[in-house]
Design a protein around this motif. Sequence first.
Motif, mmCIF file in Angstrom:
data_model
loop_
_atom_site.group_PDB
_atom_site.id
_atom_site.type_symbol
_atom_site.label_atom_id
_atom_site.label_comp_id
_atom_site.label_asym_id
_atom_site.label_seq_id
_atom_site.Cartn_x
_atom_site.Cartn_y
_atom_site.Cartn_z
ATOM 1 N N UNK A 1 38.546 31.176 34.529
ATOM 2 C CA UNK A 1 38.863 32.491 33.962
ATOM 3 C C UNK A 1 37.793 33.530 34.302
ATOM 4 N N UNK A 2 36.839 33.156 35.124
ATOM 5 C CA UNK A 2 35.689 34.007 35.434
ATOM 6 C C UNK A 2 36.116 35.395 35.917
ATOM 7 N N UNK A 3 35.380 36.403 35.444
ATOM 8 C CA UNK A 3 35.564 37.792 35.866
ATOM 9 C C UNK A 3 37.025 38.240 35.700
ATOM 10 N N UNK A 4 37.526 37.957 34.506
ATOM 11 C CA UNK A 4 38.902 38.334 34.143
ATOM 12 C C UNK A 4 39.949 37.712 35.053
ATOM 13 N N UNK B 1 47.059 36.136 33.749
ATOM 14 C CA UNK B 1 46.123 37.245 33.586
ATOM 15 C C UNK B 1 46.875 38.570 33.467
ATOM 16 N N UNK B 2 46.257 39.498 32.759
ATOM 17 C CA UNK B 2 46.858 40.811 32.569
ATOM 18 C C UNK B 2 47.058 41.512 33.899
ATOM 19 N N UNK B 3 46.052 41.468 34.765
ATOM 20 C CA UNK B 3 46.146 42.186 36.030
ATOM 21 C C UNK B 3 47.236 41.607 36.921
ATOM 22 N N UNK C 1 49.972 40.065 35.980
ATOM 23 C CA UNK C 1 51.279 40.426 35.424
ATOM 24 C C UNK C 1 51.597 41.881 35.749
ATOM 25 N N UNK C 2 50.604 42.741 35.673
ATOM 26 C CA UNK C 2 50.814 44.140 36.059
ATOM 27 C C UNK C 2 51.158 44.251 37.540
ATOM 28 N N UNK C 3 50.522 43.430 38.379
ATOM 29 C CA UNK C 3 50.804 43.464 39.815
ATOM 30 C C UNK C 3 52.244 43.043 40.104
ATOM 31 N N UNK C 4 52.722 42.022 39.409
ATOM 32 C CA UNK C 4 54.108 41.592 39.592
ATOM 33 C C UNK C 4 55.068 42.665 39.099
ATOM 34 N N UNK C 5 54.723 43.297 37.989
ATOM 35 C CA UNK C 5 55.576 44.365 37.456
ATOM 36 C C UNK C 5 55.720 45.494 38.482
ATOM 37 N N UNK C 6 54.617 45.888 39.120
ATOM 38 C CA UNK C 6 54.670 46.940 40.144
ATOM 39 C C UNK C 6 55.473 46.477 41.357
ATOM 40 N N UNK C 7 55.277 45.222 41.760
ATOM 41 C CA UNK C 7 55.994 44.702 42.932
ATOM 42 C C UNK C 7 57.493 44.728 42.707
#
Length: 457
Positions: free
Chosen positions: A217-220, A249-251, A253-259
């Motif tokens: 989980x290092x560095x988010x 991870x939050x980031x 999930x956000x990346x998939x949402x944008x894709x």
Amino acid sequence: MTISLRIAGGRVTTPSGTIDADVLVDGERIAGLVSREFEVDAAEIVDATGKNVLPGMIDVHVHTREPGYEHKEDITTTTEQAAVGGVTTIFGMPNLQPPTTTAQTLDEVLAMYAEKSIVDYNHNPAATQPDEIVPMAERGIRAYKVYMVVDTGRTYPHPAGTGMHDHGDLLRMMDQIKATGKRFIIHPHDQALMDYIEKQYLDRGENTPQGYAQAYAERSGVIWDTAIDVVIRLAEASGCPVHIAHMQTKRSIEAVRRAKANGIDVTCEVNHWAPFLSTWNDVETLGPYALSYWVPDEGREAVWQGMRDGTIDMCSSDHAPHTREEKEIGWTQMWSSHTGTPGIQYYYPLLLDAVTKGQLTIERVAQLVAQAPADKFGLAASKGALEVGRDADIVIADLNAPWTIRNDGVLSRVGWTPYDGRTINAAITASYVRGRAVSIGGTVVGTPGQGRMALAR
């Protein structure tokens, strides 16, 4: 006219919503959703009064361990757990011995399923040998799999022959898979970053469950985020449909949402441990028995939101059994412990328990476990929903039946569950595969060989 089965008195969840209806089954398929007053002769009537009638789960991420690792699990024990857990179709994974990397090894595995599986099945071979891609597609598979990871300190659960993290190799494989029309399942992992991060922990002597959990989980969650960014970009460049495992991870999930918003054909899954078994308390109290991975609170909140809003397409168990001996070493040498946790027996009940707590709607659970897997993996003509003409893959559940998960109820060969002692409100009381009962009252009634390969229709 006489039908084979009538499931009467229940609340039926369909793609259009949940309704009061009786389900009629004629042979292997759903013949009708009718009112209580509708008259028809039925060879068998099952009373589902006060219960919910749902589609059977299609679990596209299951480690059966056969062939090669039958001391952990086999096809029959896996599908026994599936039956009592409401899973009516499984997709096996290729990290076997020998690994499923060729048409020949795929044929051998499919023959084992045909002999031993209680529920319906398919298999995800590893896409690591270019010349084997088309011959494997011809066998009727729905997807391929690859791991972007090389194990440190152990040779399993990601054995040689199943991994690929060179970006050029990934793009070349996506180009080939696109031509087959199949989906490419990818375990995301940035190996170069993990090599650097792991070395720091190991050099400090933090070869413990806590150290392992923190490293991944290092560095988010940087090792997940960078790998998923690469996968999405290569999917866009190739046009290959991809499916990302282990969202956490939050980031990411956000990346998939944008894709998705940009029209890229990317789907993703969340495994049982992310919403239900990934807190720091789990790591400290269960140690190696909770790992898989630690999901910090920010990631877990994003997982739940993604499950609710559709960014996360589906729930797949990542059923990954290991023996107690293979886990116990992790208390002092976590990088030598086999990671992963058994989950297929309890994932659907845990999700239905989440419905009783207001965390998900029952309609959303049906989408996550059945409708989306069928739609995205080419089975929607036959599976994934309670609709006339589809296979009668049916689960009856009681959402007002508190019970406590115990190790002595585990059907896995390993004999333990990380959920031992957890009380939940939802219980699966019966499961049917193509109209035939495979579990009743928590007891397996299906037989090995009853399962059939799930194919596009």
